[in-house]
Design an enzyme around this catalytic site. Structure first.
Site, PDB file in Angstrom:
ATOM      1  N   ASP A  32       1.048  -1.335  -0.046  1.00  0.00           N
ATOM      2  CA  ASP A  32       0.059   0.124   0.076  1.00  0.00           C
ATOM      3  C   ASP A  32       0.908   1.297   0.150  1.00  0.00           C
ATOM      4  O   ASP A  32       0.265   2.441  -0.389  1.00  0.00           O
ATOM      5  CB  ASP A  32      -1.038  -0.047   1.152  1.00  0.00           C
ATOM      6  CG  ASP A  32      -2.020  -0.960   0.935  1.00  0.00           C
ATOM      7  OD1 ASP A  32      -2.234  -1.430  -0.054  1.00  0.00           O
ATOM      8  OD2 ASP A  32      -2.692  -1.435   2.230  1.00  0.00           O
ATOM      9  N   ARG A  76      -6.653  11.585  10.734  1.00  0.00           N
ATOM     10  CA  ARG A  76      -6.542  10.265  11.345  1.00  0.00           C
ATOM     11  C   ARG A  76      -5.320  10.396  12.285  1.00  0.00           C
ATOM     12  O   ARG A  76      -4.055   9.664  12.136  1.00  0.00           O
ATOM     13  CB  ARG A  76      -6.113   9.352  10.081  1.00  0.00           C
ATOM     14  CG  ARG A  76      -7.424   9.035   9.443  1.00  0.00           C
ATOM     15  CD  ARG A  76      -7.230   7.838   8.557  1.00  0.00           C
ATOM     16  NE  ARG A  76      -8.194   7.801   7.614  1.00  0.00           N
ATOM     17  CZ  ARG A  76      -8.499   6.491   6.820  1.00  0.00           C
ATOM     18  NH1 ARG A  76      -7.385   5.644   6.465  1.00  0.00           N
ATOM     19  NH2 ARG A  76      -9.651   6.252   6.188  1.00  0.00           N
TER      20      ARG A  76
END
Length: 443
Positions: free
Chosen positions: A238, A318
């Site tokens: 990722d 986040r």
């Protein structure tokens, strides 16, 4: 209850999608690692997490008492309140107090293994192994050369990995680590940059300390050696700085991280027993993700401590974003965000203590620290998100939820100890990030 959690854990783990793990061929080696990781995670899981929180707070109190004593000296007082500091060693929080001001840290590196706090406190990394010195910054994902970081990371035995000199390491594929390892960057300026990141998948007992991780990109996938005796097929990674997948007893400390393709640190798929401390984060959008998906109930056992970190310039969101689990966010300095600081879904328990939150200066709609996702107010109002001793600046505000008497019903959470106020955060986090440690001197 714990029996139910065990059944839930193994049921959900068995259904975990292989492709999401980036394992192109889920062979018997990875099957064995999965089962071993699940067993260790269940042993790591704290059925009563409040006791861990209380022990952490007691250690903080010791350091604050030292701070008060030092502060009475007018010369020392002038040194406080800034991260630009060139004076004598000044360990400002209980983790650093355990090792930083010892001039013999280089000859007693493994002392660090006794200094962890919070949910990741059991991680001793490579304490029981030999010192491995990285001398070569090159990276071959299929046939790692001796002396390289990858060659050290794939050894099955415990190792304490250090670096001979300053170096920039470009990982050509994700670095898939074996367990029982410490990556210790003290004494050198070590940058993982320009390539793939670090993956902790189905492993236990890892410490990563004192390095820079930035400008991480996706790995293309293909054959990657993940052990001395195993070469496996991987799909594209990722682009996380550090990906923690189905792993437990992990401690990340004194890292400087920024600008990765995906997250800076992700912890998913039943990972637990994690502490992220003393680190400095800048220049990133989605900083930390705890919990893979709303449907991934395996993350119910996730327990993570986020402590003494500085969330700095040009961050967006986040810090962390949580699903499921129990997250203790304590004594961090939030000086920048552009959307929100702490978010979540699927009823995570989030305890915020003694943090400083400084909201963005202009946009009224970005002042809220918290963000609930994919739930109506009737639903999220039942989630336990509590704030104690936090400092709110520039209009920042924390929307609490859950039982307003939660603290009274769980006195063991605070055990009569005053929550440490956000005014102390500048002191506690002033040395966040990778330190410039040199042999023969305190860090």
């Amino acid at each position: 209850m714990k029996g139910f959690m065990i059944i839930l854990f193994f049921t959900c783990a068995a259904m975990a999608p292989v492709l999401m793990a980036h394992i192109g061929d889920f062979d018997e080696v990875w099957q064995r690692r999965l089962l071993e990781a699940q067993e260790h995670a269940l042993n790591t899981y704290e059925s009563d997490p409040f006791n861990v929180t209380v022990a952490f707070n007691r250690e903080v109190q010791k350091v604050l008492e030292i701070k008060e004593a030092i502060g009475r000296n007018s010369t020392t007082r002038k040194l406080l309140g800034t991260k630009h500091y060139n004076g004598p060693c000044n360990a400002t929080n209980p983790i650093d107090r355990c090792w930083r001001c010892h001039s013999n840290w280089e000859t007693n590196r493994k002392r660090l293994a006794a200094c962890g706090l919070g949910f990741g406190r059991k991680a001793i990394g490579g304490k029981n192994g030999k010192i491995y010195v990285v001398t070569d910054s090159s990276d071959d994902p299929t046939d790692p050369k001796p002396g390289t970081l990858r060659h050290a990371a794939i050894q099955k035995k415990a190792l304490w990995i250090i670096f001979k000199r300053d170096m920039i390491i470009r990982l050509n594929q994700e670095l898939i680590m074996q367990g029982d390892k410490t990556i210790d960057g003290r004494g050198a300026r070590v940058h993982i940059s320009g390539g793939a990141g670090i993956t902790l998948q189905f492993v236990k007992n890892v410490i990563i300390h004192g390095i820079h991780i930035h400008n991480i990109v996706r790995g293309n996938g293909g054959l990657v050696r993940d052990a001395e005796d195993h070469l496996g097929l991987r799909t594209m990674s990722d682009g996380d700085g550090i990906s923690i997948y189905g792993s437990s007893d992990i401690w990340i400390d004194h890292l400087s991280m920024k600008n990765c393709k995906d997250g800076l640190i992700d912890a998913i798929e039943g990972s637990t027993g994690i502490t992220i401390s003393n680190s400095h984060f800048t220049d990133h959008n989605e900083v930390m993700l705890f919990g893979a998906a709303d449907s991934t109930s395996i993350d119910e056992i996730m327990q993570i401590t986020v402590a003494f970190n500085h969330f700095g310039k040009r961050l967006v969101q986040r810090m962390p974003r949580c699903r499921w689990g129990y997250i203790h966010v304590v004594n961090n300095d939030y000086t920048h965000w552009n959307m929100y600081a702490i978010g979540g879904s699927k009823h995570p328990t989030i305890i915020s203590q003694g943090n400083r939150y400084i909201a963005p200066p202009a946009d009224t709609f970005k002042k809220e620290i918290t963000k609930r996702l994919y739930a109506t107010e009737a639903e999220w109002s039942e989630w336990t998100w509590r704030s104690q001793g936090d400092v709110f600046m520039n209009g920042a505000f924390f929307v609490q939820s859950g039982d307003p008497n939660f603290i009274n019903k769980h006195p063991q959470l605070y055990d009569g100890i005053t929550a440490f106020k956000g005014e102390e955060v500048t002191w506690l986090t002033r040395f966040a990030g990778a330190l410039n440690c040199r042999a023969g001197r305190p860090c």
